[in-house]
Design a protein around this motif. Structure first.
Motif, mmCIF file in Angstrom:
data_model
loop_
_atom_site.group_PDB
_atom_site.id
_atom_site.type_symbol
_atom_site.label_atom_id
_atom_site.label_comp_id
_atom_site.label_asym_id
_atom_site.label_seq_id
_atom_site.Cartn_x
_atom_site.Cartn_y
_atom_site.Cartn_z
ATOM 1 N N CYS A 89 45.763 40.353 45.072
ATOM 2 C CA CYS A 89 47.161 40.781 45.176
ATOM 3 C C CYS A 89 48.105 39.599 44.959
ATOM 4 N N ARG A 90 47.799 38.466 45.549
ATOM 5 C CA ARG A 90 48.667 37.297 45.393
ATOM 6 C C ARG A 90 48.691 36.825 43.942
ATOM 7 N N LYS A 91 47.539 36.772 43.313
ATOM 8 C CA LYS A 91 47.491 36.280 41.936
ATOM 9 C C LYS A 91 48.252 37.232 41.013
ATOM 10 N N TRP A 92 48.083 38.529 41.275
ATOM 11 C CA TRP A 92 48.842 39.532 40.513
ATOM 12 C C TRP A 92 50.346 39.314 40.704
ATOM 13 N N ASP A 117 46.169 51.203 44.646
ATOM 14 C CA ASP A 117 46.107 50.240 43.540
ATOM 15 C C ASP A 117 44.882 49.358 43.715
ATOM 16 N N ILE A 118 44.604 49.013 44.968
ATOM 17 C CA ILE A 118 43.393 48.253 45.278
ATOM 18 C C ILE A 118 42.667 48.978 46.406
ATOM 19 N N LEU A 119 41.394 49.276 46.172
ATOM 20 C CA LEU A 119 40.576 49.972 47.166
ATOM 21 C C LEU A 119 39.531 48.996 47.713
ATOM 22 N N VAL A 120 39.420 48.924 49.038
ATOM 23 C CA VAL A 120 38.458 48.034 49.678
ATOM 24 C C VAL A 120 37.385 48.877 50.364
ATOM 25 N N LEU A 121 36.120 48.642 49.994
ATOM 26 C CA LEU A 121 35.000 49.393 50.568
ATOM 27 C C LEU A 121 33.965 48.440 51.153
ATOM 28 N N ALA A 140 35.626 41.354 51.431
ATOM 29 C CA ALA A 140 36.271 42.246 50.467
ATOM 30 C C ALA A 140 37.774 42.293 50.727
ATOM 31 N N VAL A 141 38.176 42.303 52.008
ATOM 32 C CA VAL A 141 39.607 42.262 52.325
ATOM 33 C C VAL A 141 40.210 40.947 51.822
ATOM 34 N N GLU A 142 39.526 39.840 52.060
ATOM 35 C CA GLU A 142 39.992 38.538 51.545
ATOM 36 C C GLU A 142 40.148 38.589 50.026
ATOM 37 N N THR A 143 39.197 39.212 49.373
ATOM 38 C CA THR A 143 39.242 39.347 47.913
ATOM 39 C C THR A 143 40.487 40.115 47.483
ATOM 40 N N ALA A 144 40.764 41.216 48.199
ATOM 41 C CA ALA A 144 41.931 42.037 47.872
ATOM 42 C C ALA A 144 43.224 41.232 48.051
ATOM 43 N N LEU A 145 43.264 40.417 49.095
ATOM 44 C CA LEU A 145 44.472 39.610 49.348
ATOM 45 C C LEU A 145 44.664 38.580 48.236
ATOM 46 N N LYS A 146 43.594 37.931 47.838
ATOM 47 C CA LYS A 146 43.683 36.940 46.749
ATOM 48 C C LYS A 146 44.098 37.607 45.444
#
Ligand SMILES: *Cc1c(COP(=O)(O)O)cnc(C)c1O
Length: 426
Positions: A122-125, A268-272, A114-120
């Motif tokens: 964020c970068r694409k945004w 802005d992005i929540l990781v659970l 999920a953290v990896e997902t948030a990083l990806k």
């Protein structure tokens, strides 16, 4: 089946040592049963679980409602992959996004994923919405962070044991001091390529470091000022652990039991992860608004098991339990008692120097070196006395029991802890 035959603790540990990779150093206790706040070892000895699988078991071991949701779903449909729709995922997505007040979610399995997902995300945004030049995006992280164990995540860890000999590392991260707004403002104002700020609302693994009262709120305001995404890793702090549904609302002065509506600090992005399934199943998720989440298109990201029907059924039940049983309120109430009781003990103690935390995420600091084995030895004695906890460092013990604990049980635990500590006073 041979593996289900009775096995002694010694035999079970010997098997793990012989056939398993040695990537953990477990406390020597072999568990075979759990119920609520209790676990039993293979010899039948009963313990309070004071770790909750690092805050995964907020709802307690084998919660009947969640077990029921899981077994019913397991008999009907377990996995479709995302090649097809299934009749549970959409219901779960609607329930969970309304619960946490976000537009959309992306379901994964483990916290690190999920953290990896948030990083990806964020970068694409950063490239498609903010307009940062290709491959120039930077994400600000904090020293002593813990966000998981994948190659990218350890690239911005500063734990030498987690990093050594796993290079080359992933670029694009800037590390700053935790709980330091000046440094955050400096890096945001001086670097136009910053896309996101990834932070734990309380640094759990580092030893339960609670930041200053205004830190999260002001960090979020700085992120807004510089058009940077505030990414909250609530894998450990979320889902009622710190006495609020989310720890990003931990500074909130409102009297609401949960933070759906207008939380004090909305990431802005929540990781659970972790307690999102009540400890039954690996379930994690990333939540965001439409304008952020919509940068993800088919093929950009995925996971075969992410969003599977069992995960969906389990997570809905696990989140319902949090509200039905008022776990946030209970964590808040019991946490205050726990710290007050520990502080009474600490006044006359030479072995414990402090207690800190929020809700039922707490730690005591042992009066010894960081690389001593005093905390480990105390945890062995706690085990002998019927309570399981684990050091986060040589001199810090984290205390994170299931949130379904009663006040009487908590006071019983306090007496086990203080009488054990007395054996170590000099
Ligand atoms: C546990 C944890 C993770 C990683 O979760 P896994 O499920 O172990 O991959 C990430 N962030 C925080 C804050 C955690 O506590």
């Amino acid at each position: 089946m041979a593996v289900l035959d009775h096995i002694s603790s010694q035999e079970a540990m010997a098997l793990e040592n012989k056939y398993g990779a040695q990537n953990y150093h477990p406390l020597p206790v072999v568990l075979s049963k759990g119920e609520g706040v209790f676990v039993w070892d293979v010899e039948g000895k009963k313990y309070y679980d004071f770790l909750s699988a690092y805050s995964s078991l907020n709802q307690g071991h084998c919660h009947p409602k969640i077990v029921n949701a899981m077994t019913e779903q397991a008999q009907r449909l377990t996995l479709t992959s995302r090649a097809f729709y299934n009749d549970m995922l959409g219901r779960y997505e609607k329930y969970a996004t309304e619960y946490f007040n976000f537009d959309k979610m992306l379901p994964m399995n483990s916290g690190a994923e999920a953290v990896e997902t948030a990083l990806k995300l964020c970068r694409k945004w950063a490239y498609e919405v903010k307009g940062i030049d290709l491959n120039k995006a930077e994400i600000v992280v904090c020293k002593n962070n813990f966000h998981g164990r994948t190659t990218t995540i350890i690239s911005f860890s500063n734990d030498p044991v987690a990093r050594k000999n796993f290079g080359p590392y992933t670029d694009g991260f800037i590390k700053i001091e935790y709980d330091n707004l000046k440094e955050l403002e400096y890096v945001l104002s001086s670097n136009p390529n910053v896309a996101g700020f990834l932070v734990e609302p309380i640094q759990g693994e580092a030893g339960v470091y609670v930041p200053s009262d205004n830190y999260l709120k002001e960090a979020k305001a700085l992120c807004e000022k510089y058009n940077v995404l505030f990414i909250a890793d609530e894998v450990q702090t979320g889902i009622a652990r710190t006495g609020r549904l989310l720890a990003t609302c931990g500074n909130c002065s409102c009297e609401k039991k949960d933070c759906s509506g207008t939380p004090d600090v909305k990431p802005d992005i929540l990781v659970l992860g972790k307690a999102l399934s009540g400890g039954l199943y690996p379930v994690s998720a990333v939540m965001a608004s439409n304008d952020i989440m919509n940068v993800i298109q088919p093929g950009n990201h995925g996971s075969t098991f992410g969003g599977n029907p069992i995960a969906a059924a389990v997570a809905i039940a696990a989140l319902e339990v949090v509200k039905e049983e008022n776990l946030a309120e209970n964590a808040d109430y019991l946490g205050k008692i726990f710290r007050a009781e520990m502080n009474k003990y600490i006044k006359d103690s030479t072995i414990v120097s402090s207690v800190r935390g929020k809700g039922l995420l707490n730690a005591i600091v042992i009066n010894d070196d960081e690389d001593s084995d005093t905390a480990w030895n105390i945890c062995l004695k706690l085990r002998d006395n019927g309570l399981l906890a684990k050091p986060t460092h040589g001199n810090i013990i984290r205390f994170a029991p299931p949130l379904v604990m009663t006040e009487d049980q908590l006071l019983d635990c306090v007496s086990i802890i203080t009488s054990t500590l007395k054996e170590f006073e000099v």
